[in-house]
Scaffold this motif. Structure first.
Motif, short mmCIF file in Angstrom:
data_model
loop_
_atom_site.label_atom_id
_atom_site.label_comp_id
_atom_site.label_asym_id
_atom_site.label_seq_id
_atom_site.Cartn_x
_atom_site.Cartn_y
_atom_site.Cartn_z
N THR A 126 0.86 -1.18 0.00
CA THR A 126 0.00 0.00 0.00
C THR A 126 0.90 1.23 0.00
OG1 THR A 126 -1.82 -1.07 1.18
CG2 THR A 126 -1.73 1.32 1.27
N VAL A 127 0.62 2.16 -0.90
CA VAL A 127 1.42 3.38 -1.03
C VAL A 127 0.58 4.58 -0.64
CG1 VAL A 127 2.77 4.83 -2.59
CG2 VAL A 127 2.79 2.34 -2.87
N SER A 128 1.12 5.42 0.22
CA SER A 128 0.45 6.67 0.58
C SER A 128 0.72 7.71 -0.49
CB SER A 128 0.95 7.17 1.94
OG SER A 128 0.67 6.24 2.96
N LEU A 129 -0.35 8.28 -1.05
CA LEU A 129 -0.21 9.27 -2.11
C LEU A 129 -1.40 10.23 -2.01
CD1 LEU A 129 1.15 10.36 -4.69
CD2 LEU A 129 -0.25 8.73 -6.00
N ASP A 130 -1.13 11.46 -1.60
CA ASP A 130 -2.20 12.40 -1.30
C ASP A 130 -2.49 13.39 -2.41
OD1 ASP A 130 -2.67 11.42 1.38
OD2 ASP A 130 -0.73 12.30 1.89
N THR A 131 -1.60 13.49 -3.40
CA THR A 131 -1.81 14.41 -4.50
C THR A 131 -1.00 13.96 -5.70
OG1 THR A 131 -1.58 16.71 -5.25
CG2 THR A 131 0.01 15.93 -3.63
N LEU A 132 -1.50 14.28 -6.88
CA LEU A 132 -0.78 14.01 -8.12
C LEU A 132 -0.12 15.27 -8.67
CD1 LEU A 132 -3.46 11.69 -9.75
CD2 LEU A 132 -1.22 10.98 -8.85
N ASP A 133 -0.25 16.35 -7.93
CA ASP A 133 0.31 17.63 -8.36
C ASP A 133 1.66 17.83 -7.67
OD1 ASP A 133 0.72 20.68 -7.72
OD2 ASP A 133 -0.64 20.63 -9.45
N ALA A 134 2.71 18.01 -8.48
CA ALA A 134 4.07 18.08 -7.93
C ALA A 134 4.26 19.26 -6.98
CB ALA A 134 5.09 18.15 -9.07
N ASP A 135 3.69 20.40 -7.30
CA ASP A 135 3.84 21.56 -6.42
C ASP A 135 3.11 21.35 -5.11
OD1 ASP A 135 5.41 22.94 -8.24
OD2 ASP A 135 3.70 23.95 -9.19
N ARG A 136 1.91 20.79 -5.19
CA ARG A 136 1.17 20.49 -3.96
C ARG A 136 1.93 19.47 -3.10
NH1 ARG A 136 -5.26 19.75 -5.46
NH2 ARG A 136 -5.71 21.96 -5.81
N GLY A 160 5.59 -7.84 -10.02
CA GLY A 160 4.56 -8.85 -9.84
C GLY A 160 3.61 -8.68 -8.68
N PHE A 161 3.71 -7.57 -7.96
CA PHE A 161 2.74 -7.35 -6.89
C PHE A 161 1.36 -7.11 -7.49
CE2 PHE A 161 6.47 -6.17 -4.25
CZ PHE A 161 6.20 -7.00 -3.17
N THR A 162 0.35 -7.73 -6.90
CA THR A 162 -1.04 -7.47 -7.27
C THR A 162 -1.78 -7.00 -6.03
OG1 THR A 162 -1.68 -9.77 -6.85
CG2 THR A 162 -1.00 -9.20 -9.10
N GLY A 163 -2.97 -6.45 -6.23
CA GLY A 163 -3.73 -5.95 -5.10
C GLY A 163 -3.14 -4.71 -4.46
N THR A 164 -2.30 -4.01 -5.19
CA THR A 164 -1.68 -2.79 -4.66
C THR A 164 -2.74 -1.72 -4.43
OG1 THR A 164 0.39 -3.29 -5.77
CG2 THR A 164 0.04 -1.00 -5.11
N LYS A 165 -2.58 -0.98 -3.33
CA LYS A 165 -3.52 0.08 -3.00
C LYS A 165 -2.79 1.41 -2.85
CE LYS A 165 -6.60 -3.14 -0.73
NZ LYS A 165 -5.73 -4.28 -1.09
#
Length: 350
Positions: A126-136, A160-165
């Motif tokens: 599971t990867v924490s990702l709160d924005t897709l905007d580089a400046d933000r 090969g990881f599946t079920g990634t969140k």
């Protein structure tokens, strides 16, 4: 004296909740400073001499698994800052009682470690990702590493990881206008996005209820773009914190509504800090010192007894109690965090 290998009876707390999921922090350090978790300029860190070594972690997990824990999630801080983490993954993977072994990471170092983690036996990422905007991203996390996070997500797929969140904490006025973009990102990269309501725990010292975007608001915003949204089948996800939903095209996403619609009644999760403090609730003010038992010569059976007795006394329902408070603010003010670093979210492994 070691514990028996026989299957234990169900271990239930005062509300009938089983001990089934353990989050294990391996470090309180992090290479980001996200505003909802680590907004201050400096912190009191755990002494390095107090951090559990991998043999101690593996031993404690083995005891927990004898008592019913089947799902383990490695957390931090940022767990990939811990040296040679795949070695711990391999040690835990050798435990036949564990059915799910996962990690939550901010993704910055994931591209460098994905292959080794997969080879060691890690099941999910599971990867924490709160924005897709580089400046933000740079303003929010105080580090400009968005490209590294995106590279890490791609690397997880490639090995090969599946079920990634992807976990996204939704904060009003910061990223609540990116819900659609994040859903589209999840579809394009074959990951499941989970929106998390902004919580008032740990280091969220600037938390305000006005900043919370609740589940209903998230659903309404997405329906405005995608049309009808329906509950998704969750039969294989018993005890998972997210309510899952499906778009008309079948894209599935989740919402963890810990703030506005707590799920305390079904929560069997507990947390082990990097220095061996066991917390029975994310909102708990105090923990139980399992490291002291380990290093004090206690047998596995004695540690199991301490765990069993604590769980059987457990009546925690911290999120529900917080919901009932009028005019609630952050759980801990800065002076309280300075007095006890275990109160920090990055220490307890949210």
């Amino acid at each position: 004296m070691a514990l028996s290998d026989s299957t234990p009876p169900a271990l239930l707390d005062q509300l009938g909740r089983g001990l089934d999921s353990l989050r294990v922090s391996v470090t309180d350090r992090c290479n980001l400073r996200c505003s909802y978790c680590m907004p201050e300029e400096d912190y009191v860190w755990l002494p390095r001499s107090s951090i559990l070594d991998y043999e101690e972690v593996s031993r404690l997990v083995a005891v927990f698994s004898q008592l019913g824990v089947r799902r383990v999630r490695i957390t931090g801080g940022e767990p990939l800052l811990r040296q040679d983490l795949p070695r711990l993954i391999a040690m835990l993977r050798s435990n036949p009682r564990l059915t799910d072994l996962a990690i939550t990471t901010n993704g910055i170092l994931l591209a460098n470690h994905a292959a080794a983690l997969r080879e060691a036996g890690l099941d999910r990422v599971t990867v924490s990702l709160d924005t897709l905007d580089a400046d933000r991203f740079r303003r929010f996390a105080r580090r400009g590493r968005l490209d590294d996070v995106l590279e890490g997500i791609e690397a997880a797929r490639a090995v090969g990881f599946t079920g990634t969140k992807v976990n996204t904490v939704v904060v009003r006025g910061f990223n609540d206008d990116e819900l659609v973009a994040l859903i589209d990102f999840g579809r394009d990269t074959n990951v499941e996005v989970r929106f998390i309501e902004y919580m008032d725990v740990g280091g969220a010292t600037r938390w305000s209820h006005d900043d919370v975007v609740g589940r209903q608001a998230i659903l309404e915003a997405l329906q405005g773009t995608y049309g009808q949204i329906v509950p998704a089948d969750s039969t294989d996800r018993a005890g998972a914190p997210a309510d899952r939903f499906a778009l008309p095209d079948g894209t599935v996403f989740g919402i963890i509504s810990s703030t506005t619609q707590p799920f305390c009644s079904s929560c069997g999760r507990s947390r082990l800090t990097a220095d061996g403090m066991w917390y029975l609730c994310l909102y708990a003010d105090a923990g139980i010192d399992l490291k002291g038992l380990c290093r004090g010569g206690a047998s596995d059976a004695e540690i199991a007894t301490a765990i069993r007795e604590a769980w059987e006394r457990r009546a925690d329902r911290g999120a529900e109690e917080r919901l009932a408070q009028i005019g609630r603010g952050p759980l801990f003010a800065v002076p309280g965090l300075r007095q006890d670093p275990h109160r920090e979210m990055h220490t307890r492994g949210g």
